[in-house]
Write an enzyme that holds these catalytic residues in place. Structure first.
Site, PDB file in Angstrom:
ATOM      1  N   ASP A  24       0.877  -1.166   0.000  1.00 52.65           N
ATOM      2  CA  ASP A  24       0.000   0.000   0.000  1.00 52.65           C
ATOM      3  C   ASP A  24       0.914   1.214   0.000  1.00 52.65           C
ATOM      4  OD1 ASP A  24      -1.831   2.114   0.570  1.00 52.65           O
ATOM      5  OD2 ASP A  24      -3.153   0.685   1.594  1.00 52.65           O
ATOM      6  N   ARG A  35     -12.280   2.536  10.914  1.00 56.24           N
ATOM      7  CA  ARG A  35     -12.724   1.448  10.038  1.00 56.24           C
ATOM      8  C   ARG A  35     -11.634   0.446   9.701  1.00 56.24           C
ATOM      9  NH1 ARG A  35     -11.697   5.698   6.949  1.00 56.24           N
ATOM     10  NH2 ARG A  35     -10.442   5.372   5.095  1.00 56.24           N
ATOM     11  N   LYS A  48       0.835   2.510   5.691  1.00 54.71           N
ATOM     12  CA  LYS A  48      -0.193   1.538   6.044  1.00 54.71           C
ATOM     13  C   LYS A  48       0.330   0.113   6.041  1.00 54.71           C
ATOM     14  CE  LYS A  48      -4.415   3.934   4.681  1.00 54.71           C
ATOM     15  NZ  LYS A  48      -5.595   3.917   3.791  1.00 54.71           N
ATOM     16  N   ASP A  96      -9.628   0.536  -3.394  1.00 58.01           N
ATOM     17  CA  ASP A  96     -10.747   1.467  -3.376  1.00 58.01           C
ATOM     18  C   ASP A  96     -10.904   2.230  -4.687  1.00 58.01           C
ATOM     19  OD1 ASP A  96      -8.655   3.234  -3.257  1.00 58.01           O
ATOM     20  OD2 ASP A  96      -9.251   4.191  -1.389  1.00 58.01           O
ATOM     21  N   ASN A  97     -10.291   1.727  -5.767  1.00 59.34           N
ATOM     22  CA  ASN A  97     -10.536   2.370  -7.060  1.00 59.34           C
ATOM     23  C   ASN A  97     -10.573   1.325  -8.171  1.00 59.34           C
ATOM     24  OD1 ASN A  97      -7.891   2.548  -8.772  1.00 59.34           O
ATOM     25  ND2 ASN A  97      -7.264   2.985  -6.667  1.00 59.34           N
ATOM     26  N   CYS A 152     -14.108   7.117   1.792  1.00 61.03           N
ATOM     27  CA  CYS A 152     -13.109   6.843   2.830  1.00 61.03           C
ATOM     28  C   CYS A 152     -11.950   7.827   2.786  1.00 61.03           C
ATOM     29  CB  CYS A 152     -12.596   5.413   2.724  1.00 61.03           C
ATOM     30  SG  CYS A 152     -11.687   5.063   1.209  1.00 61.03           S
TER      31      CYS A 152
END
Length: 160
Positions: A24, A35, A48, A96-97, A152
């Site tokens: 990441d 989350r 991350k 997330d994409n 997010c």
């Protein structure tokens, strides 16, 4: 991150030939803490993948894990090259994409690797199991275009 937590608790990647590789290119923001349960307040501003690997190792010190800070895409094919993909038993996404999902899907199709595709796009979630020569790939269906940034990544939260 939740998948990594589960793998650590189950002992995935702990055998003599086992290994979990995570990547990441993002850093932890305060908004991640509500989350992504591997992260703690002291992790804010850390990479991350490094923080996630450290947390997973605390859960299972026998875990063989490697963390990278690379974005997956054509620009990182010098890292995620033939040798990298050929050594994998399978791939699990948590992206997330759509662009990154389609890229990883195309790599898994090319190298005939099973893919557990999961991720979010705004308020929507997606999970799909892709098995070479058995199921359709993620790219075989089309997600609607992204209308705005993923929720997010929003940074404004009520303070009271």
């Amino acid at each position: 991150c939740e998948m990594l937590k589960c793998w650590a608790m189950m002992g995935v990647g702990t055998g003599s030939k086992g290994k979990v590789i995570i990547t990441d290119n993002d850093s932890i923001e305060k908004s991640n803490l509500n989350r992504q349960f591997l992260f703690r307040p002291h992790d804010v501003q850390k990479p991350k993948s490094g923080a996630a690997a450290a947390a997973a190792l605390k859960m299972n010190p026998h875990l063989n894990i490697q963390s990278l800070q690379e974005r997956v895409g054509p620009e990182s094919e010098h890292v995620f090259n033939d040798d990298f993909f050929e050594a994998l038993d399978g791939v699990c996404n948590a992206l997330d994409n759509v662009q990154a999902r389609l890229y990883m899907d195309s790599r898994c199709v090319y190298y005939q690797k099973s893919l557990l595709e999961s991720g979010t796009l705004g308020t929507k979630g997606n999970v799909q199991v892709v098995v070479p020569r058995l199921t359709e790939s993620y790219g075989s269906s089309v997600d609607p275009p992204e209308k705005s940034i993923p929720i997010c990544t929003l940074k404004n939260f009520p303070t009271h």
